[in-house]
Design a protein around this motif. Structure first.
Motif, PDB file in Angstrom:
ATOM      1  N   GLU A   1       1.121  -1.283   0.472  1.00 23.89           N
ATOM      2  CA  GLU A   1       0.238  -0.093  -0.187  1.00 23.89           C
ATOM      3  C   GLU A   1       0.536   1.199   0.271  1.00 23.89           C
ATOM      4  OE1 GLU A   1       0.062  -1.571   4.224  1.00 23.89           O
ATOM      5  OE2 GLU A   1       0.105  -2.551   2.324  1.00 23.89           O
ATOM      6  N   LYS A   2       2.298   1.207   0.657  1.00 20.82           N
ATOM      7  CA  LYS A   2       3.332   2.110  -0.019  1.00 20.82           C
ATOM      8  C   LYS A   2       3.428   2.243  -1.095  1.00 20.82           C
ATOM      9  CE  LYS A   2       3.475   3.551   4.882  1.00 20.82           C
ATOM     10  NZ  LYS A   2       3.478   4.963   5.657  1.00 20.82           N
ATOM     11  N   LEU A   3       4.047   1.821  -1.953  1.00 24.86           N
ATOM     12  CA  LEU A   3       4.094   1.392  -2.956  1.00 24.86           C
ATOM     13  C   LEU A   3       3.398   2.128  -4.001  1.00 24.86           C
ATOM     14  CD1 LEU A   3       6.415  -1.463  -3.151  1.00 24.86           C
ATOM     15  CD2 LEU A   3       7.124   0.530  -2.954  1.00 24.86           C
ATOM     16  N   THR A   4       1.684   2.089  -3.210  1.00 24.91           N
ATOM     17  CA  THR A   4       0.322   2.465  -5.095  1.00 24.91           C
ATOM     18  C   THR A   4       0.239   4.088  -4.073  1.00 24.91           C
ATOM     19  OG1 THR A   4      -0.808   1.058  -2.870  1.00 24.91           O
ATOM     20  CG2 THR A   4       0.117   0.424  -5.748  1.00 24.91           C
ATOM     21  N   ASP A   5       0.507   4.220  -3.130  1.00 25.92           N
ATOM     22  CA  ASP A   5      -0.002   5.718  -2.327  1.00 25.92           C
ATOM     23  C   ASP A   5       0.921   7.219  -2.790  1.00 25.92           C
ATOM     24  OD1 ASP A   5      -1.313   7.035  -0.985  1.00 25.92           O
ATOM     25  OD2 ASP A   5      -1.018   6.839   1.027  1.00 25.92           O
ATOM     26  N   SER A   6       0.895   6.780  -4.323  1.00 26.50           N
ATOM     27  CA  SER A   6       0.556   8.440  -4.271  1.00 26.50           C
ATOM     28  C   SER A   6       0.599  10.014  -3.423  1.00 26.50           C
ATOM     29  CB  SER A   6       0.830   8.576  -5.719  1.00 26.50           C
ATOM     30  OG  SER A   6      -0.898   9.176  -6.104  1.00 26.50           O
ATOM     31  N   SER A   7      -0.306   9.967  -3.504  1.00 28.18           N
ATOM     32  CA  SER A   7      -0.912  10.871  -2.466  1.00 28.18           C
ATOM     33  C   SER A   7      -0.368  11.020  -1.452  1.00 28.18           C
ATOM     34  CB  SER A   7      -2.157  11.147  -2.745  1.00 28.18           C
ATOM     35  OG  SER A   7      -2.533  10.324  -1.725  1.00 28.18           O
ATOM     36  N   GLY A   8      -0.272  10.340  -0.438  1.00 32.32           N
ATOM     37  CA  GLY A   8       0.449   9.520   0.939  1.00 32.32           C
ATOM     38  C   GLY A   8       2.180   9.752   0.474  1.00 32.32           C
TER      39      GLY A   8
ATOM     40  N   VAL B   1       5.561  16.654 -10.337  1.00 33.83           N
ATOM     41  CA  VAL B   1       4.731  15.621 -11.602  1.00 33.83           C
ATOM     42  C   VAL B   1       4.783  14.692 -11.335  1.00 33.83           C
ATOM     43  CG1 VAL B   1       4.879  14.732 -13.563  1.00 33.83           C
ATOM     44  CG2 VAL B   1       6.150  16.614 -13.343  1.00 33.83           C
ATOM     45  N   VAL B   2       3.468  14.667 -10.734  1.00 35.66           N
ATOM     46  CA  VAL B   2       3.221  13.181 -10.975  1.00 35.66           C
ATOM     47  C   VAL B   2       2.009  12.105 -11.321  1.00 35.66           C
ATOM     48  CG1 VAL B   2       0.835  11.962  -8.859  1.00 35.66           C
ATOM     49  CG2 VAL B   2       2.228  14.271  -8.050  1.00 35.66           C
ATOM     50  N   HIS B   3       2.845  10.594 -11.543  1.00 30.53           N
ATOM     51  CA  HIS B   3       2.025   9.839 -12.830  1.00 30.53           C
ATOM     52  C   HIS B   3       1.261   8.533 -12.256  1.00 30.53           C
ATOM     53  CE1 HIS B   3       1.308   8.255 -16.725  1.00 30.53           C
ATOM     54  NE2 HIS B   3       1.408   7.178 -16.227  1.00 30.53           N
ATOM     55  N   ASP B   4       0.561   7.934 -11.849  1.00 28.02           N
ATOM     56  CA  ASP B   4       0.013   6.877 -11.472  1.00 28.02           C
ATOM     57  C   ASP B   4      -0.455   6.342 -12.854  1.00 28.02           C
ATOM     58  OD1 ASP B   4      -0.307   7.932  -9.097  1.00 28.02           O
ATOM     59  OD2 ASP B   4      -1.796   8.838  -9.405  1.00 28.02           O
ATOM     60  N   PHE B   5       0.372   5.107 -12.632  1.00 27.21           N
ATOM     61  CA  PHE B   5       0.669   3.689 -13.624  1.00 27.21           C
ATOM     62  C   PHE B   5      -1.013   3.114 -13.577  1.00 27.21           C
ATOM     63  CE2 PHE B   5       5.001   5.264 -13.210  1.00 27.21           C
ATOM     64  CZ  PHE B   5       4.771   5.020 -14.860  1.00 27.21           C
ATOM     65  N   ASP B   6      -1.293   2.722 -14.493  1.00 26.76           N
ATOM     66  CA  ASP B   6      -2.855   1.460 -14.451  1.00 26.76           C
ATOM     67  C   ASP B   6      -2.129   0.424 -13.183  1.00 26.76           C
ATOM     68  OD1 ASP B   6      -3.542   2.273 -16.138  1.00 26.76           O
ATOM     69  OD2 ASP B   6      -2.704   1.071 -17.578  1.00 26.76           O
TER      70      ASP B   6
ATOM     71  N   ALA C   1      12.216   5.597   7.008  1.00 28.29           N
ATOM     72  CA  ALA C   1      11.460   4.974   7.099  1.00 28.29           C
ATOM     73  C   ALA C   1      10.353   5.063   7.368  1.00 28.29           C
ATOM     74  CB  ALA C   1      11.834   6.412   8.460  1.00 28.29           C
ATOM     75  N   TYR C   2       9.375   5.622   6.641  1.00 28.91           N
ATOM     76  CA  TYR C   2       8.531   6.070   6.003  1.00 28.91           C
ATOM     77  C   TYR C   2       8.001   4.847   5.433  1.00 28.91           C
ATOM     78  CZ  TYR C   2       4.364   7.793   3.122  1.00 28.91           C
ATOM     79  OH  TYR C   2       3.243   7.688   2.099  1.00 28.91           O
ATOM     80  N   PHE C   3       8.518   4.397   4.752  1.00 24.78           N
ATOM     81  CA  PHE C   3       8.550   2.860   3.810  1.00 24.78           C
ATOM     82  C   PHE C   3       8.294   1.736   4.443  1.00 24.78           C
ATOM     83  CE2 PHE C   3       8.769   6.150  -0.144  1.00 24.78           C
ATOM     84  CZ  PHE C   3       7.695   5.478  -0.626  1.00 24.78           C
ATOM     85  N   GLU C   4       9.270   1.662   5.947  1.00 29.63           N
ATOM     86  CA  GLU C   4       9.607   0.748   6.364  1.00 29.63           C
ATOM     87  C   GLU C   4      10.928  -0.431   5.441  1.00 29.63           C
ATOM     88  OE1 GLU C   4       6.760  -1.190   9.415  1.00 29.63           O
ATOM     89  OE2 GLU C   4       4.951   1.147   8.456  1.00 29.63           O
ATOM     90  N   GLY C   5      11.487   0.778   4.816  1.00 26.30           N
ATOM     91  CA  GLY C   5      12.241   0.145   3.539  1.00 26.30           C
ATOM     92  C   GLY C   5      13.504  -1.368   4.472  1.00 26.30           C
ATOM     93  N   VAL C   6      13.920  -1.820   3.487  1.00 27.23           N
ATOM     94  CA  VAL C   6      15.220  -2.330   3.375  1.00 27.23           C
ATOM     95  C   VAL C   6      15.720  -1.828   2.814  1.00 27.23           C
ATOM     96  CG1 VAL C   6      16.507  -4.524   3.701  1.00 27.23           C
ATOM     97  CG2 VAL C   6      14.171  -4.770   5.122  1.00 27.23           C
TER      98      VAL C   6
END
Length: 120
Positions: A22-29, A49-54, A106-111
């Motif tokens: 959900e973090k990888l699909t929430d451009s507005s967040g 510039v924001v581009h959301d894909f299909d 930290a925002y993405f809780e990413g590795v």
């Protein structure tokens, strides 16, 4: 020839593994979080510039007076790439760049998969 030692700034490029799709699909967040980062670190946005894909992945470029922040997400692989570059005109922004990239991790809780620093 007179050689002047000058470093325009630090450019960090990272690839993260992210379990929360959900973090990888929430451009507005991401944009809202970035706006809070810009305010916290006193950076000036000159365009976005924001581009959301299909598949709901996104690509975002935030142009700053100081340079840019860019991101590309791949939820189907649980990954993203991003880069942060702040020029050093009146001050050394290297520590800001490092703090900002830490905040995004930290925002993405990413590795962190890849982490490159380029002193321009």
């Amino acid at each position: 020839m007179n050689s002047i030692s000058y470093s325009p700034g630090l450019h960090k490029l990272m690839t993260l593994q992210v379990d929360k799709a959900e973090k990888l699909t929430d451009s507005s967040g991401f944009v809202a979080f970035t706006d809070s980062i810009l305010e916290k670190y006193d950076l000036e946005k000159v365009g976005v510039v924001v581009h959301d894909f299909d598949n709901n992945s996104f690509t975002i470029a935030v142009c700053l007076k100081e340079s840019h922040i860019c991101i590309h997400t791949w939820p189907e692989f649980g990954q993203l790439t991003f880069d942060v570059y702040l020029c050093n005109y009146l001050q050394d922004n290297s520590q800001k760049v490092k703090a900002i990239t830490d905040a995004y991790v930290a925002y993405f809780e990413g590795v962190i998969i890849k982490d490159f620093e380029i002193n321009r």
